[in-house]
Write an enzyme that holds these catalytic residues in place. Structure first.
Site, short mmCIF file in Angstrom:
data_model
loop_
_atom_site.label_atom_id
_atom_site.label_comp_id
_atom_site.label_asym_id
_atom_site.label_seq_id
_atom_site.Cartn_x
_atom_site.Cartn_y
_atom_site.Cartn_z
N HIS A 17 0.88 -1.19 0.15
CA HIS A 17 0.01 -0.09 -0.06
C HIS A 17 0.87 1.37 -0.05
CE1 HIS A 17 0.77 0.84 4.28
NE2 HIS A 17 0.10 -0.36 4.49
N HIS A 20 3.89 1.50 2.24
CA HIS A 20 5.16 0.84 1.69
C HIS A 20 6.05 1.62 0.59
CE1 HIS A 20 2.45 -2.57 3.16
NE2 HIS A 20 3.43 -2.23 4.27
N CYS A 125 1.95 -9.75 21.14
CA CYS A 125 1.15 -9.41 20.10
C CYS A 125 1.43 -10.12 18.86
CB CYS A 125 1.26 -7.78 20.09
SG CYS A 125 0.19 -7.27 18.72
N CYS A 128 2.39 -7.56 16.10
CA CYS A 128 3.67 -7.06 16.15
C CYS A 128 4.53 -8.09 16.11
CB CYS A 128 4.02 -6.45 17.46
SG CYS A 128 2.90 -4.87 17.72
N CYS A 142 -2.52 -3.48 22.49
CA CYS A 142 -1.33 -3.11 21.75
C CYS A 142 -1.87 -1.65 20.97
CB CYS A 142 -1.09 -4.24 20.71
SG CYS A 142 -0.15 -3.40 19.29
N HIS A 145 -2.21 -2.36 17.27
CA HIS A 145 -3.15 -3.21 16.57
C HIS A 145 -4.70 -3.23 17.34
CE1 HIS A 145 0.65 -4.64 14.94
NE2 HIS A 145 -0.07 -4.89 13.89
N LYS A 294 -4.89 5.95 10.82
CA LYS A 294 -3.56 5.41 10.38
C LYS A 294 -3.97 4.23 9.41
CE LYS A 294 -0.13 2.05 11.73
NZ LYS A 294 0.12 0.83 12.41
N LYS A 297 -2.13 -2.70 7.11
CA LYS A 297 -2.63 -3.85 6.39
C LYS A 297 -3.55 -4.44 7.66
CE LYS A 297 1.41 -5.28 5.22
NZ LYS A 297 2.53 -5.97 5.16
O1 ME8 Z 1 7.34 -4.32 9.78
N1 ME8 Z 1 2.77 5.07 6.63
O2 ME8 Z 1 6.73 -5.01 7.55
P1 ME8 Z 1 5.47 -4.36 7.34
C1 ME8 Z 1 4.01 5.19 6.34
N2 ME8 Z 1 8.53 -7.11 8.23
N3 ME8 Z 1 4.93 3.86 6.33
C2 ME8 Z 1 4.11 2.80 6.30
C3 ME8 Z 1 2.92 2.76 6.74
C4 ME8 Z 1 2.10 3.92 6.99
N4 ME8 Z 1 0.96 3.75 7.32
N5 ME8 Z 1 2.38 1.28 6.71
C5 ME8 Z 1 3.65 0.84 6.73
C6 ME8 Z 1 7.46 -5.11 8.85
N6 ME8 Z 1 4.50 1.58 6.21
C7 ME8 Z 1 8.69 -5.84 8.96
C8 ME8 Z 1 9.70 -5.24 8.69
S1 ME8 Z 1 12.57 -5.04 8.54
C9 ME8 Z 1 13.80 -6.11 9.01
C10 ME8 Z 1 11.06 -5.96 9.01
C11 ME8 Z 1 5.87 1.07 5.96
O3 ME8 Z 1 5.05 -4.72 6.11
C12 ME8 Z 1 7.06 1.66 6.70
O4 ME8 Z 1 8.15 1.72 6.25
O5 ME8 Z 1 4.52 -3.97 8.38
C13 ME8 Z 1 7.02 0.71 7.88
O6 ME8 Z 1 8.27 0.75 8.68
C14 ME8 Z 1 6.92 -0.69 7.27
O7 ME8 Z 1 5.94 -0.35 6.07
C15 ME8 Z 1 6.56 -1.76 7.99
O8 ME8 Z 1 6.22 -2.99 6.79
#
Ligand code: ME8
Length: 655
Positions: A17, A20, A125, A128, A142, A145, A294, A297
């Site tokens: 989304h 990302h 959680c 997380c 949390c 979440h 916010k 996913k």
């Molecule tokens: O946390 N606004 O993966 P994830 C801005 N797999 N950036 C956002 C966002 C939002 N609303 N939502 C997601 C993970 N992001 C782990 C990471 S790394 C070794 C492991 C972006 O799929 C932002 O960069 O939940 C956030 O930190 C990341 O997606 C979380 O991605």
């Protein structure tokens, strides 16, 4: 010099989304910026594919985890070219080489006594994928979440994180830019002021099998964060590959604030345990919200990046995201905001400057770069703004303050547009005696456009390429592809053939307010058509004026302006000459002298129309209009100035 820039590896429990896309666009822009500066850059992104959440998502789809992760990982990989994002490595935690690297690290840390077996009871959680402390909960839930964690007791392996707590604190104190912006550095230091608990790094296979088996105990798989963080090493060939030696010392990670703790505490302590140098910098940004909610996913209110790129164009989306979010703070996505940026910053300011300048060069200089001339004061002021922009740009881009870098770039664009108004090339063209002056003015415009092509290259690669083509410059010409070499005034060469290009940014119809369709599971961003125009009379309007649509309204640039000086205009009892900041200084001639003295004007905040065609009144150029209400007091007309109800910065937009 080398740069190694990474994004988080994204969980494949749902599709990509806007959030990302933002992080990945930031990393792409930064990698292009460093390349522009002549550096050797490695840019890595990828997907995080093990753990509870992924196993559950696969089960929901009734497919095996490998089949499921292949499908979603491919969606991420396919998304990035839609935004001209060009990573050098796309890593998956299910890659055989990554599994080997994780097991190797585990074995090393275990052998040296930093991993031990024990029992743990805590609040877990699933969202997380980690145990939370009591302190982290908000109302028992949390905070990310919005559900209570589960109380779990189990035997597991633990990483002696506490052993490295002091070394980490010392490192943060000794390296001011290790974690930025500063608020996140402070947040980490504050959580390190309490004793760190050791980190549980295993999950019993009785509960979870979708993970990397511990090399020293096959009854357990690796905790997903211990697995995932190591991707930053695997991707560059840790431990023996030449890329590891080359890039690790230059590592910079970009993340959002949701995963600060794993990156700022788990990861550096893991590196300390491995005996490796820590990464150079951690850049932490805020969240994109949809309205005030916010986007995530887990919550399910997502804006899909593919739809955005298709609707607004790649460069508009890239520019909007980088310009609209102050790096570190949250930002709000709305279709109106993106259309406004497109129409005002891109179509009006940049697009118009480019097309007007090229049209004049075609008409008055046969489509060739003219000779530079002698610089008058007005030219020197333009050059000064350009040089200031260049140094500010470099500094702000290097600090991840993209919005500020772009603000500076737009100051040059606005100055160049005013320069055209101030120099009036069309008038110079009528007078053969002004030929050299006309050349000089047009040359200065070419230089501005060239510098804009250079600095916009990392942000909007396509637009920059089209501008380069218009200016007759090859893509790899150092004057637009190398920052130190190109970032000087006066490099355009007389006689270079310019080329006509299509308009850079067509205007987009402005959507009506509140039209982001947000549905669980992720609806795309949708816009409704603007209301029909017409001469209908609506309540409270003048029949002759009729009804304007939102797009027309948005063409009016209303701003808050602060009066910094005021004087009467000699020979006029009606006019005051005001010098206002909005935010740059300009002169406005206002017909208010019968109602306000110059003295009582200074310091006031006024509302002005900032984009009115400049006019000359009693020999003074007026650049805008002050808004005032007209009324009658004791049978006499009176004008009452408009203002804002609380103090705001000069230049704030009114809408
Ligand atoms: O946390 N606004 O993966 P994830 C801005 N797999 N950036 C956002 C966002 C939002 N609303 N939502 C997601 C993970 N992001 C782990 C990471 S790394 C070794 C492991 C972006 O799929 C932002 O960069 O939940 C956030 O930190 C990341 O997606 C979380 O991605």
């Amino acid at each position: 010099m080398t740069t190694y820039i990474t994004t988080p590896i994204y969980y494949v429990n749902a599709e990509p989304h806007l959030g990302h896309a933002y992080t990945t666009i930031v990393a792409d822009t930064y990698s292009r910026f460093r390349r522009l500066c002549g550096e050797d850059v490695r840019f890595q992104t990828g997907t995080d594919e093990h753990g509870d959440k992924i196993a559950e998502a696969a089960a929901r789809e009734q497919v095996s985890p490998p089949e499921y992760v292949d499908r979603i990982s491919a969606l991420y990989k396919k998304s990035w070219p839609l935004f001209d994002i060009a990573p050098d490595t796309f890593i998956r935690t299910t890659d055989a080489v990554h599994i080997q690297t994780v097991q190797r690290v585990l074995q090393q840390v275990y052998d040296q006594g930093d991993i031990y077996f024990g029992e743990y009871s805590g609040l877990y959680c699933k969202g997380c994928e980690r145990f939370l402390t009591e302190k982290e909960l908000v109302g028992g839930n949390c905070p990310d979440h919005q559900r209570p964690p589960e109380q779990i007791t189990e035997q597991n392996y633990f990483f002696r994180m506490s052993r490295y707590q002091q070394a980490l604190i010392d490192h943060i104190h000794a390296h001011a830019d290790f974690i930025s912006p500063e608020r996140y550095r402070n947040e980490v230091l504050s959580s390190l002021s309490e004793p760190l608990e050791d980190l549980c790094i295993s999950r019993p296979t009785a509960r979870l099998t979708w993970g990397i088996p511990l090399p020293f105990d096959s009854r357990f798989v690796t905790y997903v964060w211990f697995d995932a963080l190591i991707n930053y090493l695997t991707g560059i060939g840790y431990p023996d590959g030449p890329s590891f030696a080359k890039y690790w010392g230059a590592a910079e990670h970009v993340i959002a604030k949701d995963i600060l703790k794993p990156h700022a505490i788990y990861w550096p302590t893991m590196l300390l345990a491995m005996g490796l140098p820590l990464y150079q910098r951690l850049h932490v940004h805020g969240f994109w919200n949809v309205g005030d909610v916010k986007m995530s996913k887990s919550i399910g209110n997502v804006v899909r990046p593919g739809a955005l790129a298709a609707e607004y164009g790649v460069d508009t989306v890239r520019y909007f995201l980088l310009r609209e979010m102050s790096f570190g703070l949250d930002a709000s996505f709305t279709p109106t905001a993106i259309v406004t940026r497109n129409n005002s910053d891109l179509a009006n300011d940049l697009g118009n400057l480019f097309s007007r300048s090229l049209a004049m060069l075609e008409k008055y200089s046969s489509g060739l770069v003219p000779a530079p001339g002698i610089a008058l004061d007005i030219d020197k002021a333009l050059t000064r703004t350009a040089l200031q922009m260049l140094s500010g740009y470099h500094e702000e881009m290097a600090r991840f303050q993209f919005h500020r870098a772009l603000q500076g770039v737009w100051e040059l664009i606005s100055h160049a547009n005013k320069y055209i108004v101030g120099t009036e090339p069309w008038t110079l063209a009528k007078d053969p005696a002004q030929e050299a002056r006309l050349s000089a003015v047009l040359y200065n415009l070419v230089e501005c456009l060239r510098l804009l092509t250079l600095v916009l290259r990392p942000v909007m690669p396509r637009t920059s390429a089209r501008m380069a083509a218009g200016l007759g410059l090859e893509d790899d010409d150092p004057r637009i592809s190398n920052f130190p070499q190109g970032a000087r005034w006066g490099l355009s060469r007389a006689g270079t053939k310019l080329h006509k290009t299509e308009s850079l940014f067509p205007r987009v119809e402005t959507p009506v307010q509140g039209q982001v369709a947000v549905t669980p599971g992720g609806a795309d961003c949708a816009r409704q058509a603007a209301p029909a125009q017409g001469k209908k009379k609506v309540k409270g309007t003048d029949a002759e004026v009729g009804v304007i649509d939102f797009a027309q309204f948005q063409q009016v640039d209303l701003r808050v302006a602060e009066v910094v000086a005021a004087e009467r205009i000699v020979k006029s009892d009606r006019l005051l000459k005001l010098t206002v900041k909005a935010p740059e200084e300009r002169t406005i001639v206002a017909g208010i002298a019968q109602y306000y003295t110059p003295e009582e004007m200074v310091g006031r905040l006024l509302l002005i129309v900032a984009n009115l065609e400049p006019v000359e009144l009693m020999g003074v150029q007026s650049e805008g209009m002050v808004l005032a209400a007209s009324t009658v007091v004791d049978g006499k007309k009176r004008l009452v100035l408009t203002t804002v109800s609380a103090e705001v910065a000069a230049g704030s937009k009114v809408a």
